[in-house]
Design an enzyme around this catalytic site. Structure first.
Site, PDB file in Angstrom:
ATOM      1  N   ASP A 180       0.601  -5.439  -1.680  1.00 53.57           N
ATOM      2  CA  ASP A 180      -0.644  -5.410  -2.039  1.00 53.57           C
ATOM      3  C   ASP A 180      -1.162  -7.092  -2.019  1.00 53.57           C
ATOM      4  O   ASP A 180      -2.198  -7.465  -1.492  1.00 53.57           O
ATOM      5  CB  ASP A 180      -0.960  -5.212  -3.506  1.00 53.57           C
ATOM      6  CG  ASP A 180      -0.400  -3.537  -3.509  1.00 53.57           C
ATOM      7  OD1 ASP A 180      -1.517  -2.851  -3.312  1.00 53.57           O
ATOM      8  OD2 ASP A 180       0.697  -3.533  -3.869  1.00 53.57           O
ATOM      9  N   THR A 184      -4.465   1.070  -1.564  1.00 52.54           N
ATOM     10  CA  THR A 184      -3.374   0.697  -1.154  1.00 52.54           C
ATOM     11  C   THR A 184      -2.373   1.021  -2.488  1.00 52.54           C
ATOM     12  O   THR A 184      -1.651   0.294  -2.816  1.00 52.54           O
ATOM     13  CB  THR A 184      -2.980  -0.968  -1.015  1.00 52.54           C
ATOM     14  OG1 THR A 184      -3.582  -1.606  -2.130  1.00 52.54           O
ATOM     15  CG2 THR A 184      -3.888  -1.219   0.275  1.00 52.54           C
ATOM     16  N   ASN A 214       9.271   7.812   1.180  1.00 53.73           N
ATOM     17  CA  ASN A 214      10.259   6.983   0.565  1.00 53.73           C
ATOM     18  C   ASN A 214      10.650   6.982  -0.807  1.00 53.73           C
ATOM     19  O   ASN A 214      11.879   6.905  -1.082  1.00 53.73           O
ATOM     20  CB  ASN A 214       9.568   5.426   0.987  1.00 53.73           C
ATOM     21  CG  ASN A 214       8.303   5.256   0.134  1.00 53.73           C
ATOM     22  OD1 ASN A 214       7.674   6.153  -0.478  1.00 53.73           O
ATOM     23  ND2 ASN A 214       7.696   4.345   0.553  1.00 53.73           N
ATOM     24  N   GLU A 232       5.740   9.873  -0.146  1.00 52.24           N
ATOM     25  CA  GLU A 232       5.406   8.443  -0.312  1.00 52.24           C
ATOM     26  C   GLU A 232       5.074   7.987  -1.490  1.00 52.24           C
ATOM     27  O   GLU A 232       4.372   8.744  -2.186  1.00 52.24           O
ATOM     28  CB  GLU A 232       4.488   7.996   0.972  1.00 52.24           C
ATOM     29  CG  GLU A 232       4.022   6.532   1.026  1.00 52.24           C
ATOM     30  CD  GLU A 232       2.933   6.164   0.136  1.00 52.24           C
ATOM     31  OE1 GLU A 232       3.142   4.931  -0.280  1.00 52.24           O
ATOM     32  OE2 GLU A 232       2.150   6.880  -0.304  1.00 52.24           O
ATOM     33  N   ASN A 255       2.609   5.938  -3.084  1.00 55.12           N
ATOM     34  CA  ASN A 255       1.272   5.961  -3.490  1.00 55.12           C
ATOM     35  C   ASN A 255       0.825   7.449  -3.913  1.00 55.12           C
ATOM     36  O   ASN A 255      -0.063   7.770  -4.741  1.00 55.12           O
ATOM     37  CB  ASN A 255       0.468   5.352  -2.515  1.00 55.12           C
ATOM     38  CG  ASN A 255       0.512   3.748  -2.537  1.00 55.12           C
ATOM     39  OD1 ASN A 255       0.734   3.109  -3.322  1.00 55.12           O
ATOM     40  ND2 ASN A 255      -0.104   3.140  -1.640  1.00 55.12           N
ATOM     41  N   HIS A 307       3.612  -2.426   4.438  1.00 55.52           N
ATOM     42  CA  HIS A 307       2.651  -1.174   4.353  1.00 55.52           C
ATOM     43  C   HIS A 307       1.080  -1.739   3.995  1.00 55.52           C
ATOM     44  O   HIS A 307       0.317  -1.040   4.870  1.00 55.52           O
ATOM     45  CB  HIS A 307       3.178  -0.655   2.860  1.00 55.52           C
ATOM     46  CG  HIS A 307       4.377  -0.043   3.151  1.00 55.52           C
ATOM     47  ND1 HIS A 307       4.899   0.939   3.695  1.00 55.52           N
ATOM     48  CD2 HIS A 307       5.312  -0.536   2.252  1.00 55.52           C
ATOM     49  CE1 HIS A 307       6.067   1.084   3.213  1.00 55.52           C
ATOM     50  NE2 HIS A 307       6.660   0.339   2.530  1.00 55.52           N
ATOM     51  N   ASP A 308       0.905  -2.074   2.899  1.00 55.25           N
ATOM     52  CA  ASP A 308      -0.600  -2.401   2.513  1.00 55.25           C
ATOM     53  C   ASP A 308      -1.497  -3.363   3.714  1.00 55.25           C
ATOM     54  O   ASP A 308      -2.506  -3.259   3.649  1.00 55.25           O
ATOM     55  CB  ASP A 308      -0.602  -3.086   1.083  1.00 55.25           C
ATOM     56  CG  ASP A 308       0.061  -1.894   0.129  1.00 55.25           C
ATOM     57  OD1 ASP A 308      -0.026  -0.931   0.392  1.00 55.25           O
ATOM     58  OD2 ASP A 308       0.055  -2.472  -0.939  1.00 55.25           O
TER      59      ASP A 308
HETATM   60  O1  RIB Z   1       4.852   3.417  -0.189  1.00 48.20           O
HETATM   61  C1  RIB Z   1       4.194   2.142  -0.043  1.00 48.20           C
HETATM   62  C2  RIB Z   1       3.251   1.702  -1.062  1.00 48.20           C
HETATM   63  O2  RIB Z   1       3.790   1.849  -2.336  1.00 48.20           O
HETATM   64  C3  RIB Z   1       2.665   0.402  -0.931  1.00 48.20           C
HETATM   65  O3  RIB Z   1       1.297   0.583  -1.420  1.00 48.20           O
HETATM   66  C4  RIB Z   1       3.416  -0.548  -2.030  1.00 48.20           C
HETATM   67  O4  RIB Z   1       2.567  -1.371  -2.667  1.00 48.20           O
HETATM   68  C5  RIB Z   1       4.079   0.866  -2.910  1.00 48.20           C
HETATM   69  O5  RIB Z   1       3.455   0.886  -4.320  1.00 48.20           O
HETATM   70 CA    CA Z   2       0.402  -0.787  -3.041  1.00 48.20          CA
END
Ligand code: RIB
Ligand code: CA
Length: 315
Positions: free
Chosen positions: A14, A125, A159, A165, A167, A240-241
């Site tokens: 982030d 994010t 993940n 995932e 978030n 990612h972000d």
């Molecule tokens: O999976 C990736 C996300 O999860 C990203 O936003 C990272 O900051 C984590 O929190």
């Molecule tokens: Ca994030």
């Protein structure tokens, strides 16, 4: 010009996204109207502190509103192993001088949506709790949002589990509310974010700078790279972000397919999975989400590094 409201859980990646955005804001490429933070990578007090601190370090004046402490129904799972106890790779920066905004995250989302109806772009994010709370309060909010670019989910992989995932998994109920809201959403999931990463070799230009800003960037990038190495055996910083942030400005960085997407809430092994229907017919429901399936990784990585180098060299 894009009017942007990022919703974050700062977090190392982030933080990289925020620095990228602040550079774009200073160059007049977009206008960041405010920023909301939520509990995610670390507790919300810390994500707020980190977010304000990064904006302060980049010299932009963006109000930061504090949001949900925890997901709608269940306790929060933070990730100190990945992001450090302070969320910023255990750099333990001095606290920011600026205080959080006195409005809540929900109020900030609402107010800006009324002030700029049809013009506001959301970048998320983080877990989608803040936006879900706002939509529960006022479902007509969806009609006032121009679009949302959301880092989260995945078609072919997860993940935090085989299929989920972080978030989305941190607040699947919130994600379902947002995905079903009717907002024009682009999902930047793991299928594309796992293709954009830096290894030590990619960091040479940063190493060459040798000042406080570059050292901070290297410290956080190396921290998360070490965590990925312990988790997967592959030392790298997955972006990612920052990719989701860049897509707000350059949508053609990714190729998307509009699909019906919903979020699994109850599966014993699949809670938090984004269920993406790519059959070309839609018995599950309408095609509601633009799902990113391909990314121009090289173009993005150069763009992000140039932006971070620009910031670091100005220090
Ligand atoms: O999976 C990736 C996300 O999860 C990203 O936003 C990272 O900051 C984590 O929190
Ligand atoms: Ca994030």
């Amino acid at each position: 010009m894009i009017k942007l409201l990022p919703d974050v859980d700062t977090g190392i990646d982030d933080a990289l996204a925020l620095i990228f955005l602040s550079e774009a804001h200073k160059q007049g490429q977009l206008e960041i109207l405010g920023c909301t933070a939520v509990g995610g990578n670390v507790e919300v007090e810390q994500t707020v502190r980190n977010t304000i601190k990064i904006w302060e370090m980049t010299g932009v004046d963006i109000p930061v509103a504090s949001g949900a402490e925890r997901p709608l129904l269940y306790p929060l799972n933070t990730s100190p192993f990945v992001h450090g106890d302070d969320g910023l790779g255990n750099t333990f920066l001095p606290p920011p001088k600026i205080s959080p905004s006195d409005v809540t995250a929900t109020d900030m989302i609402m107010r800006l949506s009324h002030q700029f109806p049809g013009k506001l772009t959301l970048l998320t994010t983080a877990p989608l709790t803040n936006l879900a709370v706002a939509l529960l309060q006022d479902p007509s909010l969806a009609g006032r949002i121009c679009e949302a670019v959301c880092m989260g989910g995945g078609v072919f992989t997860g993940n935090v589990s085989a299929v989920a995932e972080a978030n989305i998994a941190n607040d699947p109920e919130a994600a379902r509310i947002v995905f079903r809201s009717g907002i024009d959403i682009t999902m930047i999931g793991l299928d594309v974010t796992h293709q954009v990463f830096w290894e030590e070799n990619d960091l040479k230009a940063l190493v060459g700078i040798g000042n406080e800003r570059a050292d901070f960037l290297l410290q956080i990038i190396r921290y998360i790279s070490g965590a990925y190495e312990k988790l997967s055996g592959w030392r790298r910083c997955v972006l990612h972000d920052p990719l989701a942030a860049a897509v707000c400005l350059y949508p053609d960085l990714v190729k998307t397919e509009k699909c019906h997407v919903d979020v699994e809430l109850s599966g014993e092994l699949t809670r938090g999975m984004t269920v993406v229907d790519r059959r070309g017919r839609t018995p599950l429901g309408e095609e509601n989400i633009k799902v990113a399936l391909e990314v121009d990784a090289e173009r993005f990585k150069i763009m992000l590094m140039d932006s971070l180098l620009g910031w670091a060299q100005g220090g």
